[in-house]
Each structure stands twice: as structure tokens, then as C-alpha cells.
Design an enzyme around this catalytic site. Structure first.
Site, PDB file in Angstrom:
ATOM      1  N   ASN A   8      -8.852   0.070   0.148  1.00 35.13           N
ATOM      2  CA  ASN A   8      -8.718  -0.800  -1.025  1.00 35.13           C
ATOM      3  C   ASN A   8      -7.511  -1.723  -0.852  1.00 35.13           C
ATOM      4  OD1 ASN A   8      -6.978   1.491  -1.283  1.00 35.13           O
ATOM      5  ND2 ASN A   8      -6.680   1.043  -3.458  1.00 35.13           N
ATOM      6  N   ASP A  46      -9.514   5.280   3.468  1.00 31.99           N
ATOM      7  CA  ASP A  46      -8.076   5.270   3.171  1.00 31.99           C
ATOM      8  C   ASP A  46      -7.847   4.491   1.877  1.00 31.99           C
ATOM      9  OD1 ASP A  46      -5.337   5.330   3.178  1.00 31.99           O
ATOM     10  OD2 ASP A  46      -5.087   3.955   4.870  1.00 31.99           O
ATOM     11  N   PHE A  47      -8.222   5.120   0.759  1.00 33.28           N
ATOM     12  CA  PHE A  47      -7.953   4.548  -0.559  1.00 33.28           C
ATOM     13  C   PHE A  47      -6.611   5.102  -1.034  1.00 33.28           C
ATOM     14  CE2 PHE A  47     -12.021   2.897  -2.780  1.00 33.28           C
ATOM     15  CZ  PHE A  47     -12.410   2.229  -1.626  1.00 33.28           C
ATOM     16  N   GLU A  48      -5.719   4.216  -1.432  1.00 27.87           N
ATOM     17  CA  GLU A  48      -4.389   4.642  -1.856  1.00 27.87           C
ATOM     18  C   GLU A  48      -4.026   4.017  -3.204  1.00 27.87           C
ATOM     19  OE1 GLU A  48      -1.391   4.277   1.204  1.00 27.87           O
ATOM     20  OE2 GLU A  48      -2.882   4.466   2.805  1.00 27.87           O
ATOM     21  N   HIS A  49      -3.051   4.632  -3.857  1.00 28.35           N
ATOM     22  CA  HIS A  49      -2.535   4.161  -5.147  1.00 28.35           C
ATOM     23  C   HIS A  49      -3.648   4.039  -6.188  1.00 28.35           C
ATOM     24  CE1 HIS A  49       1.518   3.502  -3.658  1.00 28.35           C
ATOM     25  NE2 HIS A  49       0.987   2.961  -2.583  1.00 28.35           N
TER      26      HIS A  49
END
Length: 299
Positions: free
Chosen positions: A176, A219-222
Site C-alpha cells: 500500500n 507488505d501492507f503497513e500502517h
């Protein structure tokens, strides 16, 4: 393939640790539906070459611990192999007795290594992979999800061809990331809409097939902590889709020592649920640093 005879107290997790494999692989090899079917005396298939043995003569003063240290065999594994518990070892480990211990457990384990790569599309991509050709996976960073459910393409042809040449499994990293930051609202837009999640999955499957990837790394973060169940659903949907086509699924997750579902940044990661859905995962334990961030001390 080898055979393990289940002993009292064995679990699939403890057996997997002894043989350097996974619970998922033991379930698959033995066609088990769950972990409740283990009973003492049951024979399980475990991966690896057939075990060879060597003799060891018990010396005066030997204990399970001292023998395990001499032979570099984990004490728990040695105990289960010999059928000698620490409680009875004093009577059974008589000086002069010959024990037959496994050769295979003394050998070093082969680990799997993943590296993230931001390909440039230049010959230097191939040169870089040649220097690290012993790694297992290279995750191409990154195929960025867009608000309409499509993916921003990546110029990774040179890197993918080099990975194939050096027998490194190329993975497609889906993020994202919007070019500047990991976008919380972008992740929510995708996760909150089932049809949008499916659209992203369809695009992932298309890229996997067209570009010759071996699997996908998410790798989805925050993400919003409240999006935790939605992220679980997305990974479950994606896992069903990719494994039906013989691709692997892995994810990157933030490290934590306790589960706090409402915590910023970490709360969205449900270790228990996600761990069941993926083939392997990467814990981001590198002190929050990345190539675009501020300088950090080495770890």
C-alpha cells in the site's frame, strides 16, 4: 523420507522443531486434519533423507545433557530418539553401554533467506543478484496497489530473468506504498470493500502468471487497527486463490511481544490468524529503518 514414532508429550510443533520442518508440512505428509490425533506409538512421516546412525559408548559421568553437548544434538531430540527421559537417565546411561545416535541431527540446517530488492531495470540488477546467488527468494519491491484496485507496474524484467538464471525464487511484493509513504487510507479503501479486494487478487494472479513469479509477498503497513479483521479476510481470500494455482503466499509483519489489537501500526497484525494462512512470513525487526528513512546505527 524418515519415520518418527510419537512419544508421550510429543506435539507436532515439538516434532517439527526436532526435524527442522513445519507443522503445516507434517499435517500434509501424514494427511492429518488437526493436531489432536497424536497418540504414543503413532508413526509419522517426516521430511528428509533416511536417518543414519553411529555408535556412541557411554562414558563415566555421562548425562543426557553432556552427551547432547558432545554430539551437538539437541537434548530434547536426543532424549526422544533414545527413549530415555531425564528422570531415568541416571539408571540407563551406564558406562560402557553403546547407544546408537542419529547422524542427521548433528548436521547443520539449511535456512531459507529472502531479500527485498528495488529493481532498476538496468544490468546492475543482474550483477547484484549474482553476488547473492545463495539466497532463496528475492522479493521485487514493489507492486503498488492503486485506489481503483489495479497495480502499478514494476520494471523488474532484468531482475526476474537473473533470478531464474541463479535459481532464486522471485516473489512479487504487493504494498500500500503510494510512492511516498505506506498509505493508511489506501489500505482501508481496498480492505473495506470485498469486490475491491477481489479485484486486487485478480490483478495479482494475472501478474504472477505473466511474469513467472513463484509467489506473492504482501507488505501492507500502517493499517488502521480497526482494519485487522478485514486484513485477515484479504489474506485468507488471497491464500485460497494463490495456493489453488501452486503459488506461495508470504507477508511482512511488524514485530511485537504482545498482542494489542488497538495499538497503532501493530494492532492490525493478528499473528495467530495470519500465521495459519501463509506459507512463511517476514518479521520486520530492523529497527524501523529503510532505504528512504533517516540514518540508523547498525544492528
Amino acid at each position: 523420507m524418515r519415520i518418527h514414532t510419537v512419544m508421550r508429550g510429543d506435539t507436532l510443533r515439538s516434532i517439527a522443531a526436532i526435524y527442522g520442518t513445519t507443522v503445516r508440512e507434517l499435517l500434509r505428509l501424514n494427511e492429518l486434519d488437526n493436531q489432536e490425533l497424536l497418540v504414543p506409538g503413532l508413526h509419522l512421516l517426516v521430511p528428509g533423507k533416511p536417518t543414519t546412525v553411529r555408535p556412541y559408548t557411554v562414558q563415566p559421568g555421562d548425562t543426557l545433557k553432556s552427551i547432547s553437548e558432545k554430539l551437538q544434538i539437541p537434548e530434547q531430540g536426543l532424549s526422544r530418539w533414545l527413549g530415555i527421559s531425564p528422570a531415568t537417565a541416571g539408571k540407563e546411561l551406564v558406562a560402557g553401554r553403546t547407544l546408537y545416535v542419529p547422524e542427521l541431527l548433528t548436521s547443520k540446517k539449511t535456512i531459507e533467506v529472502n531479500a527485498y530488492m528495488t529493481p532498476s531495470g538496468q544490468p546492475s540488477d543482474a550483477e547484484m543478484l549474482q553476488t547473492v546467488s545463495d539466497i532463496t527468494y528475492v522479493s521485487m519491491f514493489s507492486y503498488q496497489v492503486k485506489a481503483d484496485g489495479t497495480l502499478k507496474p514494476l520494471n523488474d524484467a532484468v531482475a526476474r530473468q537473473a533470478a531464474k538464471r541463479y535459481e532464486i525464487a522471485p516473489l512479487m511484493t504487493v504494498t500500500n506504498f503510494d510512492g511516498n509513504t505506506f498509505n493508511t487510507e489506501l489500505a482501508h479503501t481496498i480492505l473495506a470493500n470485498r469486490s475491491m479486494r477481489q479485484k486486487v487478487i485478480d490483478h495479482i494472479l494475472s501478474e504472477l502468471g505473466e511474469r513467472g513469479f513463484r509467489g506473492v509477498n504482501v507488505d501492507f503497513e500502517h493499517m488502521r487497527p480497526t482494519d485487522r479483521p478485514l486484513y485477515n479476510q484479504f489474506i485468507q481470500q488471497l491464500g485460497d486463490a494463490v495456493r489453488a494455482r501452486n503459488y506461495s503466499l508470504s507477508i511482512a509483519m511488524g514485530p511485537k511481544t504482545s498482542d494489542e489489537p488497538n495499538a497503532p501500526w501493530m494492532g492490525a497484525f493478528d499473528y495467530r490468524t495470519l500465521g495459519r494462512e501463509v506459507d512463511f512470513l517476514m518479521l520486520m525487526t530492523y529497527e524501523w529503518g529503510w532505504v528512504g528513512g533517516p540514518p540508523l546505527a547498525s544492528i
